[in-house]
Motif scaffolding. Structure first.
Motif, PDB file in Angstrom:
ATOM      1  N   GLY A  32       0.774  -1.238   0.000  1.00  0.00           N
ATOM      2  CA  GLY A  32       0.000   0.000   0.000  1.00  0.00           C
ATOM      3  C   GLY A  32       0.802   1.284   0.000  1.00  0.00           C
ATOM      4  N   GLN A  34       2.514   2.794  -2.471  1.00  0.00           N
ATOM      5  CA  GLN A  34       2.250   3.659  -3.610  1.00  0.00           C
ATOM      6  C   GLN A  34       0.893   4.349  -3.456  1.00  0.00           C
ATOM      7  OE1 GLN A  34       1.540   2.148  -7.622  1.00  0.00           O
ATOM      8  NE2 GLN A  34       2.770   3.833  -8.456  1.00  0.00           N
ATOM      9  N   SER A  35      -0.110   3.627  -3.040  1.00  0.00           N
ATOM     10  CA  SER A  35      -1.427   4.232  -2.824  1.00  0.00           C
ATOM     11  C   SER A  35      -1.360   5.326  -1.764  1.00  0.00           C
ATOM     12  CB  SER A  35      -2.446   3.167  -2.421  1.00  0.00           C
ATOM     13  OG  SER A  35      -2.652   2.258  -3.483  1.00  0.00           O
ATOM     14  N   ALA A  36      -0.617   5.081  -0.700  1.00  0.00           N
ATOM     15  CA  ALA A  36      -0.468   6.094   0.353  1.00  0.00           C
ATOM     16  C   ALA A  36       0.218   7.346  -0.198  1.00  0.00           C
ATOM     17  CB  ALA A  36       0.336   5.527   1.528  1.00  0.00           C
ATOM     18  N   ILE A  38       0.214   8.320  -3.384  1.00  0.00           N
ATOM     19  CA  ILE A  38      -0.739   8.969  -4.295  1.00  0.00           C
ATOM     20  C   ILE A  38      -1.694   9.831  -3.472  1.00  0.00           C
ATOM     21  CG2 ILE A  38      -2.691   8.612  -5.858  1.00  0.00           C
ATOM     22  CD1 ILE A  38      -1.211   5.996  -6.775  1.00  0.00           C
ATOM     23  N   ASN A  39      -2.295   9.244  -2.453  1.00  0.00           N
ATOM     24  CA  ASN A  39      -3.252   9.981  -1.623  1.00  0.00           C
ATOM     25  C   ASN A  39      -2.602  11.183  -0.945  1.00  0.00           C
ATOM     26  OD1 ASN A  39      -5.638   8.509  -2.117  1.00  0.00           O
ATOM     27  ND2 ASN A  39      -4.956   6.901  -0.731  1.00  0.00           N
ATOM     28  N   THR A  62       0.262  -1.717 -12.662  1.00  0.00           N
ATOM     29  CA  THR A  62      -0.013  -1.585 -11.229  1.00  0.00           C
ATOM     30  C   THR A  62      -0.209  -0.124 -10.864  1.00  0.00           C
ATOM     31  OG1 THR A  62       1.257  -3.586 -10.752  1.00  0.00           O
ATOM     32  CG2 THR A  62       0.892  -2.075  -8.919  1.00  0.00           C
ATOM     33  N   SER A  63       0.604   0.756 -11.444  1.00  0.00           N
ATOM     34  CA  SER A  63       0.460   2.188 -11.165  1.00  0.00           C
ATOM     35  C   SER A  63      -0.911   2.690 -11.612  1.00  0.00           C
ATOM     36  CB  SER A  63       1.566   2.984 -11.861  1.00  0.00           C
ATOM     37  OG  SER A  63       2.815   2.664 -11.312  1.00  0.00           O
ATOM     38  N   ASN A  66      -3.532   1.516  -9.172  1.00  0.00           N
ATOM     39  CA  ASN A  66      -3.473   2.290  -7.931  1.00  0.00           C
ATOM     40  C   ASN A  66      -4.061   3.680  -8.109  1.00  0.00           C
ATOM     41  OD1 ASN A  66      -2.347   0.235  -6.402  1.00  0.00           O
ATOM     42  ND2 ASN A  66      -0.259   0.851  -6.870  1.00  0.00           N
ATOM     43  N   MET A  67      -3.811   4.316  -9.246  1.00  0.00           N
ATOM     44  CA  MET A  67      -4.393   5.640  -9.507  1.00  0.00           C
ATOM     45  C   MET A  67      -5.919   5.550  -9.529  1.00  0.00           C
ATOM     46  SD  MET A  67      -2.152   8.069  -9.914  1.00  0.00           S
ATOM     47  CE  MET A  67      -0.387   8.232 -10.131  1.00  0.00           C
ATOM     48  N   ARG A  69      -7.800   3.208  -8.162  1.00  0.00           N
ATOM     49  CA  ARG A  69      -8.231   2.853  -6.803  1.00  0.00           C
ATOM     50  C   ARG A  69      -8.251   4.082  -5.893  1.00  0.00           C
ATOM     51  NH1 ARG A  69      -4.357  -0.403  -5.491  1.00  0.00           N
ATOM     52  NH2 ARG A  69      -5.216  -2.143  -6.642  1.00  0.00           N
ATOM     53  N   CYS A  70      -7.334   5.018  -6.135  1.00  0.00           N
ATOM     54  CA  CYS A  70      -7.248   6.230  -5.305  1.00  0.00           C
ATOM     55  C   CYS A  70      -8.169   7.347  -5.793  1.00  0.00           C
ATOM     56  CB  CYS A  70      -5.804   6.715  -5.246  1.00  0.00           C
ATOM     57  SG  CYS A  70      -4.732   5.636  -4.275  1.00  0.00           S
TER      58      CYS A  70
END
Length: 88
Positions: A32, A34-36, A38-39, A62-63, A66-67, A69-70
């Motif tokens: 998590g 990368q998601s953190a 991004i956020n 994957t990037s 994640n984008m 998902r965010c």
């Protein structure tokens, strides 16, 4: 020990933020980070009054996942033009 990092170029004057150069060491992937990041960058841009936030990622990567998902939307697909030059 750093596990992950990311960058953001922005201009409050131009109302523009560009998320780029994210990376996570292999041993820390899937946790998590990368998601953190991004956020965190999105929230930083929003706190500065920036409402236009962009990033370029490969669709299906994957990037990209994640984008999405965010909460970022897929806005357009870049078109890359190239020409194969003859070798002399």
């Amino acid at each position: 020990t750093p596990a992950s990092g990311a960058a953001m170029f922005y201009s409050v004057e131009k109302n523009f933020a560009y998320l780029h150069n994210a990376g996570t060491l292999e041993a820390y992937r899937g946790k998590g980070y990368q998601s953190a990041l991004i956020n965190h960058r999105v929230n930083l841009a929003l706190s500065l009054g920036i409402s236009r936030i962009y990033s370029i990622v490969s669709r299906g990567s994957t990037s990209w996942a994640n984008m999405i998902r965010c909460g970022l939307d897929e806005a357009q697909r870049p078109i890359i033009c190239s020409k194969k030059l003859a070798v002399a």
